[in-house]
Design an enzyme around this catalytic site. Sequence first.
Site, mmCIF file in Angstrom:
data_model
loop_
_atom_site.group_PDB
_atom_site.id
_atom_site.type_symbol
_atom_site.label_atom_id
_atom_site.label_comp_id
_atom_site.label_asym_id
_atom_site.label_seq_id
_atom_site.Cartn_x
_atom_site.Cartn_y
_atom_site.Cartn_z
ATOM 1 N N SER A 92 0.819 -1.212 0.000
ATOM 2 C CA SER A 92 0.000 0.000 0.000
ATOM 3 C C SER A 92 0.845 1.251 0.000
ATOM 4 O O SER A 92 0.392 2.296 -0.451
ATOM 5 C CB SER A 92 -0.861 0.048 1.267
ATOM 6 O OG SER A 92 -1.867 -0.898 1.203
ATOM 7 N N GLU A 131 -5.175 -1.090 -8.784
ATOM 8 C CA GLU A 131 -4.203 -0.139 -9.330
ATOM 9 C C GLU A 131 -3.027 -0.953 -9.862
ATOM 10 O O GLU A 131 -2.440 -1.751 -9.113
ATOM 11 C CB GLU A 131 -3.733 0.834 -8.245
ATOM 12 C CG GLU A 131 -4.817 1.805 -7.805
ATOM 13 C CD GLU A 131 -4.416 2.725 -6.650
ATOM 14 O OE1 GLU A 131 -4.863 3.882 -6.646
ATOM 15 O OE2 GLU A 131 -3.677 2.281 -5.745
HETATM 16 P P1 NAI Z 1 -2.202 -9.560 7.131
HETATM 17 O O1 NAI Z 1 -1.408 -9.302 8.343
HETATM 18 O O2 NAI Z 1 -3.668 -9.849 7.247
HETATM 19 O O3 NAI Z 1 -1.536 -10.783 6.329
HETATM 20 C C1 NAI Z 1 -0.163 -10.912 6.073
HETATM 21 C C2 NAI Z 1 0.171 -12.403 6.025
HETATM 22 O O4 NAI Z 1 1.499 -12.561 5.514
HETATM 23 C C3 NAI Z 1 0.143 -13.090 7.393
HETATM 24 O O5 NAI Z 1 -0.720 -14.220 7.325
HETATM 25 C C4 NAI Z 1 1.595 -13.497 7.631
HETATM 26 O O6 NAI Z 1 1.721 -14.731 8.317
HETATM 27 C C5 NAI Z 1 2.117 -13.622 6.210
HETATM 28 N N1 NAI Z 1 3.575 -13.473 6.080
HETATM 29 C C6 NAI Z 1 4.377 -12.573 6.676
HETATM 30 N N2 NAI Z 1 5.653 -12.734 6.263
HETATM 31 C C7 NAI Z 1 5.645 -13.759 5.369
HETATM 32 C C8 NAI Z 1 6.646 -14.403 4.589
HETATM 33 N N3 NAI Z 1 7.922 -13.998 4.625
HETATM 34 N N4 NAI Z 1 6.267 -15.415 3.783
HETATM 35 C C9 NAI Z 1 4.987 -15.825 3.728
HETATM 36 N N5 NAI Z 1 3.998 -15.252 4.440
HETATM 37 C C10 NAI Z 1 4.318 -14.232 5.248
HETATM 38 O O7 NAI Z 1 -1.948 -8.293 6.169
HETATM 39 P P2 NAI Z 1 -2.867 -7.732 4.979
HETATM 40 O O8 NAI Z 1 -3.789 -6.715 5.503
HETATM 41 O O9 NAI Z 1 -3.390 -8.887 4.201
HETATM 42 O O10 NAI Z 1 -1.766 -6.935 4.117
HETATM 43 C C11 NAI Z 1 -0.818 -7.582 3.324
HETATM 44 C C12 NAI Z 1 -0.198 -6.594 2.352
HETATM 45 O O11 NAI Z 1 -1.220 -6.001 1.555
HETATM 46 C C13 NAI Z 1 0.585 -5.428 2.987
HETATM 47 O O12 NAI Z 1 1.667 -5.120 2.168
HETATM 48 C C14 NAI Z 1 -0.436 -4.297 2.965
HETATM 49 O O13 NAI Z 1 0.180 -3.035 2.918
HETATM 50 C C15 NAI Z 1 -1.153 -4.580 1.658
HETATM 51 N N6 NAI Z 1 -2.515 -4.046 1.555
HETATM 52 C C16 NAI Z 1 -3.370 -4.085 2.630
HETATM 53 C C17 NAI Z 1 -4.650 -3.583 2.513
HETATM 54 C C18 NAI Z 1 -5.604 -3.644 3.667
HETATM 55 O O14 NAI Z 1 -6.607 -2.911 3.644
HETATM 56 N N7 NAI Z 1 -5.386 -4.479 4.663
HETATM 57 C C19 NAI Z 1 -5.139 -2.981 1.258
HETATM 58 C C20 NAI Z 1 -4.187 -3.072 0.165
HETATM 59 C C21 NAI Z 1 -2.916 -3.559 0.348
#
Ligand code: NAI
Length: 302
Positions: free
Chosen positions: A137, A170
């Site tokens: 993001s 995007e």
């Molecule tokens: P989240 O915390 O719900 O999920 C992240 C997942 O990645 C976790 O299950 C974690 O165990 C896993 N993880 C961490 N390191 C890892 C690795 N090295 N290898 C494999 N898995 C790994 O986070 P969320 O909200 O899904 O966000 C993920 C990404 O998407 C971030 O970069 C965030 O900025 C981006 N994003 C988030 C939005 C939101 O509204 N939550 C919207 C758009 C983008």
Amino acid sequence: ICRGLSSSAVRHVVIKNVTIIGGGQMGAGIAQVAASTGHAVTLVDTNEDILKKAVKGIEGNLKRVVKKKFADKPEAGEEFLQKAMQNVSISTDAGSVVQGTDLVVEAIVENLKVKQDLFGGLDKVAPAHTIFASNTSSLSITDIASSTNRLDRFGGLHFFNPVPVMRLVEVIATSSTSQETFDSLLNFSKMLGKTSVSCKDTPGFIVNRLLLPYILDAVRMYERGDGSKEDIDIAMKLGCGYPMGPFELSDYVGLDTMKFIMDGWSAANPDNPMFAQSEVLNKLVAEGKFGKKTGEGFYKYN
Ligand code: NAI
């Protein structure tokens, strides 16, 4: 892989096998949409429990979709559900699953070093044609891609939460992203049934770059006592037709996430008042009041 000619006669990689890394909120949502649109998806996370929970969540969501969409054709609905679920596999070993993948979509923690390490490792084992994309993001796609030797096959695919509901993606090209990669990402977004917009690799891309300063301005208005948060929310909903006011939206997005993004931008642009610190926001985050997910943010939730 197949390399086809699109209607605009630009070459793009037809993406069939997708690896999604990170089975959290965003990764599971992207996996759900990709699997329902006929892609073979492998969802990767660090442990089996997270992955099992993600698959259960996807199945639950799809069941609800099927109930609505196939209300008068339950058999077709069951078939759709089974096919979509068959398209999803899980793994904790990204290195081995990327061997057969056309596209890697990364949705892991928002940390540059962790993202760079992941992509740097995958770059060594993924086939030459595989395209890498990050769902970050707030980080620079160029910075993330710099740990790899496939700058031309690297771009941004920024989805919105909840992914199955929000219609926008995007698509971000860096100055090194090739036209073929860019067209492949646009085509993939279209195959997912999303509308895409393209944007340069600038902080916040389009949506967050406009949204976060707007939200912070609303918070400053409230800090000055110009209006109550309830009135500001009502004003923006009824005066602008927005589905949520800025405080409701902040609680939904997560105040911790907002602060994290704003801190990054303000560190990079310390003189820009648009990214200046907000006392109220800092206090709520320090108290662990992150919004809906913790039961309290600007508002309280049951
Ligand atoms: P989240 O915390 O719900 O999920 C992240 C997942 O990645 C976790 O299950 C974690 O165990 C896993 N993880 C961490 N390191 C890892 C690795 N090295 N290898 C494999 N898995 C790994 O986070 P969320 O909200 O899904 O966000 C993920 C990404 O998407 C971030 O970069 C965030 O900025 C981006 N994003 C988030 C939005 C939101 O509204 N939550 C919207 C758009 C983008």
